[in-house]
Design a protein around this motif. Structure first.
Motif, PDB file in Angstrom:
ATOM      1  N   THR A  79     -30.227 -44.602   2.342  1.00  0.00           N
ATOM      2  CA  THR A  79     -29.298 -43.457   2.342  1.00  0.00           C
ATOM      3  C   THR A  79     -30.063 -42.940   0.869  1.00  0.00           C
ATOM      4  O   THR A  79     -30.124 -41.530   0.901  1.00  0.00           O
ATOM      5  N   ASN A  83     -31.765 -38.875   1.010  1.00  0.00           N
ATOM      6  CA  ASN A  83     -31.433 -37.836   0.109  1.00  0.00           C
ATOM      7  C   ASN A  83     -32.667 -37.394  -0.789  1.00  0.00           C
ATOM      8  O   ASN A  83     -32.775 -36.029  -0.942  1.00  0.00           O
ATOM      9  N   ILE A 114     -26.090 -41.637  -5.301  1.00  0.00           N
ATOM     10  CA  ILE A 114     -25.290 -42.054  -4.222  1.00  0.00           C
ATOM     11  C   ILE A 114     -25.381 -43.682  -4.486  1.00  0.00           C
ATOM     12  O   ILE A 114     -24.389 -44.535  -4.004  1.00  0.00           O
TER      13      ILE A 114
END
Length: 274
Positions: A79, A83, A114
């Protein structure tokens, strides 16, 4: 696989352990909502500090809590990479550029945010719902919170029992998987080399005995419940009746203030915002 925290209860005598399980479920949901409300540096910093405070208040060793995070390291890294490389910004925010790869300042911020959000959610939910709450308490709390659905003929007790049994047998299935893998490796099985298709085929000798063992355990559990005259939740009484105390009210008020603080910080605090 030992990193899985679901179903693992850590006995202690902390203030969080003594909270009503119904309140802990509601607080856990509110904590997840608060983590999604965070949008700037200060709110995420408060979220991270709150997760560390929960670890201290629960009296659970930090290394035990970190084991639950190890299981999702791949998800966090994946993740964060998405990003970093897929976030776009202005020329002034450009940090690194090489051919088609452009890394912007907001991409780095989003990646850190995140990761903090995922870590905080895992720590918060693990502490409130598994590490400090036994499966029996969790069953009673879920059943009582969903009791209004009985008016719609929803089998609330059976639903809560299924969830509790699933949580209870996760560590057992993990242990069974490790035993099967060790036995297959002793017979010469290789799970680490070869192509993806070869590795997937190598999992078949693990999955088949695992499913057979799971169905056998389910049959044994059903037989044991039948021998004990289990007939569902109708007419059943409880040895321990759940009651809210002043500490539950204080904990709920503190969580409400925490969520309100996150909202206020997002509105009035300066700094980068997602």
């Amino acid at each position: 696989m030992n990193s899985i925290a679901l179903g693992q209860y850590y006995p202690s005598n902390s203030a969080i352990h003594r909270l009503d399980p119904r309140v802990k479920i509601l607080i856990g949901i509110a904590y997840i909502v608060a983590s999604f409300l965070c949008h700037n540096v200060f709110s995420f910093a408060l979220l991270l500090l709150s997760s560390l405070a929960l670890v201290i208040m629960s009296r659970i060793p930090l290394k035990v809590v970190l084991r639950s995070i190890k299981a999702i390291i791949f998800i966090m890294v994946f993740t964060a990479i998405l990003n970093i490389f897929w976030s776009r910004g202005t020329e002034e925010q450009l940090v690194f550029s090489w051919r088609f790869i452009n890394i912007y300042e907001n991409g780095l911020y989003n990646a850190v945010f995140i990761v903090v959000r995922i870590v905080s959610m895992i720590i918060g939910t693990s502490i409130f719902l598994t590490y400090t709450t036994t499966p029996i308490q969790l069953t009673d709390a879920i059943e009582q919170l969903l009791s209004p659905l009985k008016l719609l003929r929803v089998p609330v007790h059976e639903f809560a029992m299924m969830m509790t049994i699933a949580l209870r047998f996760i560590p057992t299935i993990v242990e069974e998987t490790q035993k099967i893998m060790a036995a297959q490796k002793a017979r010469g099985a290789d799970f680490a080399s070869g192509s993806i298709i070869k590795r997937a085929r190598a999992l078949i000798p693990i999955l088949i005995p695992l499913f057979i063992s799971a169905f056998r355990r389910a049959g044994e559990l059903a037989t044991a419940m039948t021998c004990r005259c289990y007939r569902g939740g109708k007419g059943r009484t409880r040895l321990t009746v759940l009651r809210c105390t002043y500490r539950d009210v204080v904990a709920f008020v503190c969580m409400a203030l925490f969520v309100a603080g996150i909202v206020v910080i997002n509105i009035y605090a300066p700094g980068y915002s997602m």
